[in-house]
Design an enzyme around this catalytic site. Structure first.
Site, PDB file in Angstrom:
ATOM      1  N   GLU A  80       1.732   4.122 -11.462  1.00 40.45           N
ATOM      2  CA  GLU A  80       0.626   3.168 -11.280  1.00 40.45           C
ATOM      3  C   GLU A  80      -0.548   3.838 -10.580  1.00 40.45           C
ATOM      4  O   GLU A  80      -1.135   3.294  -9.642  1.00 40.45           O
ATOM      5  CB  GLU A  80       1.103   1.956 -10.474  1.00 40.45           C
ATOM      6  CG  GLU A  80       2.266   1.212 -11.117  1.00 40.45           C
ATOM      7  CD  GLU A  80       2.676  -0.038 -10.370  1.00 40.45           C
ATOM      8  OE1 GLU A  80       2.913  -1.070 -11.009  1.00 40.45           O
ATOM      9  OE2 GLU A  80       2.771   0.023  -9.123  1.00 40.45           O
TER      10      GLU A  80
ATOM     11  N   CYS B  84       3.261  -9.552  -8.097  1.00 40.55           N
ATOM     12  CA  CYS B  84       2.259  -9.392  -7.040  1.00 40.55           C
ATOM     13  C   CYS B  84       0.889  -9.910  -7.462  1.00 40.55           C
ATOM     14  O   CYS B  84       0.101 -10.350  -6.615  1.00 40.55           O
ATOM     15  CB  CYS B  84       2.162  -7.923  -6.631  1.00 40.55           C
ATOM     16  SG  CYS B  84       1.900  -6.774  -8.006  1.00 40.55           S
TER      17      CYS B  84
END
Length: 698
Positions: free
Chosen positions: A316, A409
């Site tokens: 990421e 998230c």
């Protein structure tokens, strides 16, 4: 769960927002949280309304079904079961509680979720251990290992979101029940990792900015000291390696020595937001120097045209400089949100409009793209291209939005940002009020009683009218208006009380002085919004030979849904020299004006993977293709009409010699010059070739 026992405590005005510095080291000060109200008719105001009506109820449902609340019930001894979800699942609740707190401050007369919040606070208090520790994953899966595996445990990350929720609740409602819970956990961390404890910091930065805000709320210096300690220690390699390298956690070099953004994008940006908060309270120049250096690394070499960040699905993470592939873009939603947080803090510190430019770009492109118009579907990664036939089985790169994620998230993060959007609109200094984000609504300056009413259809129309309340006083402070980086100052106009005024743009802003002798009532800034073609940096290999279209701050995308039957998106190109123009609206997408440009369709279904040529060929031209008009939608609105291919960066086909141009009337000046405009901001779609100076060559 039972309702809260803590009675409401009257909040004393002003109500502070998400980031309210105590010191005066910064150039600008935020207005109180309740000083700005957005009109539901504007883009940002409508987003807040959808967040309240659809996003928040959906998030609350999913907190129950995903196991987040059950984990805490088990930790509290109120239920039996196993831990479910990612280890940091508690933070989904904390971010939701923060969103609900900002909503309580935004609409104080209507708090439909107070019973839920009170019950959630009661549950957290019941789950909290006697020593203050509160992290259900460790409590249920590894008791006795508290604060010992900081590289991957996310304990301080979860504490950070808990603190932010508690601060928001205390500020907007005056209730301190959640603050009592959060502070007990912070007390334990201060004892274990403070100046008299062990050296340690979390593998996922976030607690730094939360600790500074706790200091700002309470005035207790130890919280600022603990935040600074987290910043000072990072980069010493204390987290170790495995399975990710130290750079993934921003642990490879001390913050003050870092020269480029790297590693996990969200972690990097949350860290920098916290560093900015520490700098705002301490005035340390070395931290500010590092922040500016890292901003230039991110903004100059690693940011997508939409404002997204993070080029690699692996880790990421950020990629190399100008590594910005559109179809493999990770561009996690939380990274875009973190950029807004960091940019706001840099704006407060420096007063430089470039940080507001970045906020605007991200808030009208990357962030709203992550939530569907239904308010119940979301993206985790945000590509700038979705190929025909894309396999969207993986939730990290699906074919469209999903209603939730295993790692959830992003949705509650979107909710907390949307609930506080209005806090980022304006600032003040002793002698001026500054407007940074243009949105219809009302701005109140409590120090002097000024009430400004903003009328605008921005970002669809560049006319921004700022009028003093007709029943109140005229401008008392100077009015500072941002002239966005996308705008041409030579084409913009300014009128004051109906009279044209010379537009004196300095450093990206124009100042209208308040004059007691001639009190100012109405100011109008008019920013023309032609559609322009953007060409990429020459080192951005993945989009070489392509253009992106932008109108005002809005970046546009071509969707399969807007192509004729039988036309595959990958077979379409923009005609070089074509002048992109305004197009018809798309009411179903909430878009009052569209974008259109001349294109060509050349089917490539039977073409081989590559062709051989004895000489280096010229770029493909439109010969043999079928002309068609391409109609685009805002990038933030893509994917709301079902699955299908999409792309922001469009290939360019040359208008070949002797080839009739069916769209000549749309761009009569195409091909008139030997050299095109800047390779980064062109009025027409240039040929995909660049000269040695970086300009597009026709």
């Amino acid at each position: 769960m039972t309702p809260p026992s803590s009675p409401p405590v009257a909040a004393t005005p002003p109500v502070d927002g998400p980031c309210t510095p105590r010191a005066r080291h910064g150039a600008l000060r935020p207005l109180p949280f309740d000083a700005v109200r957005l009109s539901p008719d504007g883009m940002l105001g409508a987003w807040q309304g959808r967040n309240r009506a659809q996003v928040l109820p959906h998030v609350l449902e999913r907190l129950e079904t995903s196991g987040v609340l059950d984990n805490l019930r088990v930790a509290a001894g109120r239920a039996e079961g196993q831990f479910r979800g990612f280890n940091f699942a508690d933070s989904d609740l904390h971010k939701t509680l923060e969103a609900l707190a900002w909503e309580a401050g935004r609409v104080p007369d209507d708090q439909p979720w107070e019973a839920f919040v009170g019950a959630a606070v009661d549950l957290l208090a019941a789950a909290q251990r006697d020593d203050g520790y509160l992290y259900s994953h460790v409590q249920l899966t590894a008791p006795g290992e508290e604060l010992t595996h900081l590289r991957w445990s996310h304990e301080l990350y979860v504490l950070g979101h808990l603190l932010q929720a508690a601060v928001a609740r205390a500020r907007t409602t005056g209730r301190t029940d959640l603050l009592d819970v959060a502070t007990r956990f912070a007390d334990l961390v201060d004892t274990r990792l403070g100046p008299d404890g062990a050296e340690g910091y979390d593998g996922h930065p976030e607690v730094e900015t939360a600790l500074v805000e706790l200091y700002r709320l309470t005035g207790e210096r130890r919280w600022l000291d603990l935040a600074r300690r987290q910043v000072d220690l990072r980069g010493r390699g204390l987290l170790g390696s495995g399975p990710f390298p130290p750079a993934y956690h921003q642990d490879h070099v001390p913050v003050r020595e870092a020269t480029e953004v790297t590693g996990h994008a969200v972690r990097q940006l949350y860290l920098l937001a916290g560093v900015a908060d520490v700098a705002a309270e301490t005035g340390e120049q070395a931290l500010l120097d590092a922040l500016v250096r890292l901003w230039e690394s991110a903004e100059g070499t690693r940011t997508y045209v939409t404002g997204g960040l993070g080029a690699r699905h692996k880790d990421e993470s950020f990629g190399d400089a100008h590594e910005l592939p559109p179809d493999r873009a990770y561009a996690e939603t939380c990274a875009a949100i973190a950029l807004v947080h960091w940019a706001w803090r840099m704006l407060l510190l420096t007063g430089e409009p470039r940080y507001a430019d970045a906020m605007e770009r991200t808030l009208v492109n990357a962030v709203p793209a992550a939530v569907g118009l239904d308010g119940r579907s979301f993206t985790y990664s945000n590509p700038l291209q979705l190929r025909t036939g894309h396999d969207g089985a993986d939730e990290q790169h699906p074919s469209g939005r999903l209603d939730w994620f295993a790692c959830a998230c992003c949705p509650p993060n979107l909710a907390r940002l949307a609930a506080s959007l209005h806090a980022y609109v304006a600032t003040v200094t002793d002698d001026a009020v500054q407007l940074h984000l243009y949105a219809a609504g009302e701005v109140r300056v409590p120090d002097d009683g000024t009430v400004l009413r903003v009328r605008t259809d921005y970002p669809w129309d560049g006319r921004v009218e700022v009028a003093a309340d007709p029943d109140g006083t005229p401008l008392v402070r100077d009015l500072v208006l941002r002239v966005p980086a996308w705008a041409d100052p030579a084409a913009a106009t300014l009128t004051v009380d109906g009279a044209p005024v010379r537009l004196d743009v300095r450093g990206g802003r124009v100042t209208v002085p308040a004059s007691p002798g001639a009190p100012v009532r109405t100011v109008v800034l008019d920013l023309p919004m032609p559609v322009v073609a953007l060409t990429p940096h020459p080192h951005a290999d993945a989009v070489r030979g392509c253009v992106a279209l932008r109108r005002g701050p809005v970046v546009w995308a071509l969707e399969q849904a807007d192509l004729p039957d039988g036309v595959v998106l990958e077979d379409v190109a923009v005609v070089a020299g074509a002048q992109p123009l305004d197009g018809p609206p798309a009411p179903a997408l909430g878009v009052p004006v569209g974008v259109r440009v001349a294109g060509v369709h050349r089917p490539a279904a039977d073409a081989p993977p590559w062709r051989a040529s004895g000489t280096v060929p010229l770029p493909p031209d439109v010969a043999g293709g079928t002309p068609l008009e391409l109609r685009l939608v805002p990038y933030h609105a893509w994917g709301n009409r079902g699955p299908g291919a999409m792309r922001v960066w469009l290939p360019v086909a040359a208008a070949g010699a002797g080839t009739p141009d069916d769209h000549a009337d749309d761009h009569p000046d195409a091909g008139a010059d030997d050299h095109g405009p800047s390779a980064h901001d062109a009025g027409t779609a240039p040929l995909p070739r660049c000269g040695p100076d970086g300009t597009a060559v026709r």
